[in-house]
Design a protein around this motif. Structure first.
Motif, mmCIF file in Angstrom:
data_model
loop_
_atom_site.group_PDB
_atom_site.id
_atom_site.type_symbol
_atom_site.label_atom_id
_atom_site.label_comp_id
_atom_site.label_asym_id
_atom_site.label_seq_id
_atom_site.Cartn_x
_atom_site.Cartn_y
_atom_site.Cartn_z
ATOM 1 N N UNK A 1 -3.214 -15.482 -1.466
ATOM 2 C CA UNK A 1 -2.510 -14.263 -1.849
ATOM 3 C C UNK A 1 -1.550 -14.541 -3.003
ATOM 4 N N UNK A 2 -1.457 -13.562 -3.932
ATOM 5 C CA UNK A 2 -0.575 -13.706 -5.081
ATOM 6 C C UNK A 2 0.582 -12.739 -5.003
ATOM 7 N N UNK B 1 -4.798 -3.698 0.593
ATOM 8 C CA UNK B 1 -5.851 -3.569 1.599
ATOM 9 C C UNK B 1 -6.757 -4.800 1.641
ATOM 10 N N UNK B 2 -6.918 -5.455 0.499
ATOM 11 C CA UNK B 2 -7.767 -6.648 0.438
ATOM 12 C C UNK B 2 -7.021 -7.917 0.852
ATOM 13 N N UNK B 3 -5.760 -7.753 1.228
ATOM 14 C CA UNK B 3 -4.928 -8.889 1.666
ATOM 15 C C UNK B 3 -4.820 -9.974 0.601
ATOM 16 N N UNK B 4 -4.691 -9.530 -0.648
ATOM 17 C CA UNK B 4 -4.566 -10.481 -1.754
ATOM 18 C C UNK B 4 -3.155 -10.504 -2.338
ATOM 19 N N UNK B 5 -2.200 -9.862 -1.643
ATOM 20 C CA UNK B 5 -0.813 -9.817 -2.121
ATOM 21 C C UNK B 5 0.121 -10.374 -1.057
ATOM 22 N N UNK B 6 0.921 -11.352 -1.456
ATOM 23 C CA UNK B 6 1.945 -11.891 -0.560
ATOM 24 C C UNK B 6 3.325 -11.334 -0.898
ATOM 25 N N UNK B 7 3.556 -11.055 -2.177
ATOM 26 C CA UNK B 7 4.846 -10.512 -2.621
ATOM 27 C C UNK B 7 4.597 -9.259 -3.442
ATOM 28 N N UNK C 1 1.112 -0.766 5.352
ATOM 29 C CA UNK C 1 0.753 -0.712 6.773
ATOM 30 C C UNK C 1 -0.526 -1.490 7.050
ATOM 31 N N UNK C 2 -1.490 -1.413 6.130
ATOM 32 C CA UNK C 2 -2.790 -2.054 6.341
ATOM 33 C C UNK C 2 -2.794 -3.541 5.995
ATOM 34 N N UNK C 3 -1.851 -3.975 5.178
ATOM 35 C CA UNK C 3 -1.876 -5.360 4.686
ATOM 36 C C UNK C 3 -1.533 -6.360 5.791
#
Length: 346
Positions: A3-4, A26-32, A53-55
């Motif tokens: 995640x970026x 939604x793709x769970x590619x973000x941490x911040x 909510x979905x992450x």
């Protein structure tokens, strides 16, 4: 892919940009995710909240500087946090939250399983808001709570509210960082906080910059640091009417405590690496150690950085985890530094 982060500051966000942000969530590619000071429509704010909510990857959410600008947005954020399980840090600094908004948000904050850092600086909070925040600092063993709390620049909180917070801090089993800078605390509240710090077993950082303190507060804090063992390592007192000499004295004492902790940690590590050295000595029974035995003991001392060897009879060898000495009857004995139990080794 790891995640970026998405960090945008002070921009007006388009619908396309919002769609990209939501898709990444939604793709769970973000941490911040940081949208500090950005402008976005009510509809787009709702889309972002649904993405939050979905992450399952989002750990830090920064909505500082007016993003959560009305009660409707507070409600949408609260709903998102009720579903989300991953956010660890939430930043709402500079949002016109008020006590009423925090009351709407608080149920989601209270049940969130991962939240450990919360920034509610400059959120127009009062004493009612403080009462809610105290619930996020549960006493020892009750449940997990905040480790970092920022309440900077909330002048509507009175000494009564700060007193309530001081009690919660004193009993919190988690809180490590507390930022109260630029609140009109004064010497009375500083005295309450000194008692809270002395009682806390976890608080390491306290920011009291620009809080209307004088040398009276500084002397109380100096006495606390000097006479009571605490976990406190950083105390920020800039922009107060406190003499540089008192500030330096406090800083020096805190630095000494940190150095002592590092030394103790090093000694603990050494003990863990070299437990019960005496069990491997294996010396023969004799009233006085032979030169060969003394040479062997000395080699062990050198190997494990030991010290204190003396000439017999009555030799006493001291170590943090093990003590060795020559008994009057000529047998070699070892003592565990933890339980102080002596055992005989021939």
């Amino acid at each position: 892919m790891l995640p970026g982060s998405i960090q945008i500051s002070g921009e007006t966000l388009s619908g396309a940009e919002i769609r990209d942000i939501c898709e990444s969530l939604r793709e769970n590619s973000v941490r911040l995710l940081s949208l500090r000071g950005c402008q976005l429509s009510e509809r787009d704010f709702g889309h972002v909240c649904r993405g939050v909510a979905e992450s399952r990857s989002l750990a830090q959410l920064n909505l500082n500087l007016g993003i959560v600008s009305n009660i409707n947005r507070v409600k949408q954020l609260a709903e998102a946090l009720k579903t989300n399980r991953s956010v660890q840090s939430l930043f709402l600094h500079g949002s016109p939250l008020t006590d009423a908004g925090l009351a709407l948000l608080n149920p989601a904050l209270s049940i969130h399983p991962s939240l450990v850092a919360l920034d509610l600086g400059d959120c127009m909070l009062g004493d009612e808001g403080i009462n809610l925040i105290c619930g996020l600092l549960p006493p020892d063993g009750a449940k997990s709570g905040l480790k970092e709390l920022t309440l900077s620049a909330n002048p509507g909180i009175t000494s009564k509210g700060w007193g309530r917070l001081a009690i919660a801090v004193a009993h919190s089993s988690q809180l490590r960082v507390l930022n109260l800078d630029y609140n009109p605390l004064g010497d009375q509240v500083a005295g309450m906080l000194a008692v809270a710090v002395a009682s806390s077993r976890t608080l390491e950082v306290l920011d009291l910059e620009g809080t209307g303190l004088t040398n009276q507060s500084a002397q109380t804090l100096l006495d606390m640091v000097e006479n009571y063992p605490t976990a406190l390592r950083t105390l920020i007192l800039a922009e107060n009417n406190i003499s540089p000499e008192l500030q330096q004295q406090i800083s020096d004492l805190l630095s000494e405590g940190e150095e002592e902790e590092e030394t103790e940690a090093h000694e603990v590590t050494a003990r863990e690496k070299n437990p019960w050295i005496c069990q491997n000595i294996g010396l023969v029974n004799a009233s006085v150690p032979s030169p060969h035995e003394l040479e062997y003991i000395q080699s062990l001392w050198n190997t494990y950085n030991l010290h204190g060897i003396q000439t017999p009879p009555g030799v006493t060898f001291m170590l943090n985890s093990v003590g060795l000495h020559r008994s009057g009857k000529g047998s070699l004995q070892g003592q565990c530094g933890c339980c102080k139990e002596w055992k005989q080794y021939l």
